[in-house]
Design a protein around this motif. Structure first.
Motif, mmCIF file in Angstrom:
data_model
loop_
_atom_site.group_PDB
_atom_site.id
_atom_site.type_symbol
_atom_site.label_atom_id
_atom_site.label_comp_id
_atom_site.label_asym_id
_atom_site.label_seq_id
_atom_site.Cartn_x
_atom_site.Cartn_y
_atom_site.Cartn_z
ATOM 1 N N ASN A 85 -5.030 10.044 -12.558
ATOM 2 C CA ASN A 85 -5.256 8.928 -13.480
ATOM 3 C C ASN A 85 -6.481 8.144 -13.049
ATOM 4 O OD1 ASN A 85 -2.966 9.260 -15.155
ATOM 5 N ND2 ASN A 85 -1.694 8.302 -13.604
ATOM 6 N N ASP A 86 -7.316 7.797 -14.038
ATOM 7 C CA ASP A 86 -8.475 6.956 -13.776
ATOM 8 C C ASP A 86 -8.014 5.586 -13.285
ATOM 9 O OD1 ASP A 86 -10.284 8.917 -14.659
ATOM 10 O OD2 ASP A 86 -10.055 8.284 -16.734
ATOM 11 N N GLN A 87 -8.800 5.005 -12.397
ATOM 12 C CA GLN A 87 -8.499 3.690 -11.832
ATOM 13 C C GLN A 87 -9.767 2.841 -11.848
ATOM 14 O OE1 GLN A 87 -5.104 2.923 -10.068
ATOM 15 N NE2 GLN A 87 -4.927 4.293 -11.803
ATOM 16 N N TRP A 88 -9.604 1.563 -11.730
ATOM 17 C CA TRP A 88 -10.715 0.616 -11.744
ATOM 18 C C TRP A 88 -11.438 0.527 -10.411
ATOM 19 C CZ3 TRP A 88 -10.524 -3.257 -8.173
ATOM 20 C CH2 TRP A 88 -9.290 -3.457 -7.557
ATOM 21 N N ASN A 89 -10.787 0.946 -9.319
ATOM 22 C CA ASN A 89 -11.275 0.646 -7.974
ATOM 23 C C ASN A 89 -12.066 1.772 -7.311
ATOM 24 O OD1 ASN A 89 -9.219 2.434 -7.495
ATOM 25 N ND2 ASN A 89 -8.081 1.127 -6.114
ATOM 26 N N TYR A 93 -6.395 8.085 -8.887
ATOM 27 C CA TYR A 93 -4.985 8.087 -8.490
ATOM 28 C C TYR A 93 -4.365 9.469 -8.705
ATOM 29 C CZ TYR A 93 -0.026 7.045 -8.295
ATOM 30 O OH TYR A 93 1.310 7.054 -7.967
#
Length: 176
Positions: A85-89, A93
């Motif tokens: 899953n794409d993450q902002w940081n 993930y």
């Protein structure tokens, strides 16, 4: 063995069933002087048991909205699956990583992560992060051996569930 991103033609591969794994101990995490450390507490043989996670009902459309899935295939049959899953940081993930029991300890998970790393770098990610339950010692040790570091511990997540007492260990892997 063939590894590839799961597409519409492979969507059924997302239904790879979870298989049992051994619960043979716990990883106890400590933080001292700003550094995470661990020790493994092995259970007595009489306390060793098997556990199987509930099967998921992944949908390719949902996965592709926020990430991607990679499958490992042997003679056209799905034997391993990794979902990201794409993450902002800047950490991608790793939501799920599973390998059919017959193919475990044959580098399938390692190869899935290597392909995912190539894809993640193209997407400008700097690393992976994931979670392992402290009593899933084999999975936690896989992450550590691969090069993940312990980055945190959640001691509350299972308090009001049938798994009360378990902890989630947060693992991070930085690309070089």
């Amino acid at each position: 063995m063939n590894l590839r991103i799961i597409d519409k033609d492979d969507e059924q591969s997302l239904l790879l069933q979870n298989e049992a794994f051994a619960i043979f101990g716990e990883i106890n995490i400590k933080r001292n002087s700003g550094k995470w450390d661990y020790e493994i507490e092995k259970y007595d043989q009489k306390d060793v048991r098997k556990q199987t996670f509930p099967d998921e009902n992944y949908k390719l459309e949902d996965i592709n909205k926020n990430g991607f899935a990679i499958g490992a295939f042997d003679k056209g049959k799905i034997i391993g699956l990794a979902i990201f899953n794409d993450q902002w940081n800047k950490y991608l993930y790793l939501e799920d990583l599973k390998v059919s029991e017959k193919y475990r300890r044959k580098r399938v998970a390692h190869l899935l992560l290597k392909l995912a790393e190539k894809i993640a770098k193209e997407k400008k990610y700097k690393g992976f992060w994931t979670i392992g339950q402290n009593n899933n010692v084999a999975a936690c040790m896989f992450y550590l051996k691969y090069g993940f570091e312990i980055g945190g511990l959640d001691t509350k997540v299972y308090d009001h569930t049938s798994q009360n007492g378990k902890q989630n260990i947060h693992f991070y892997y930085d690309f070089l």
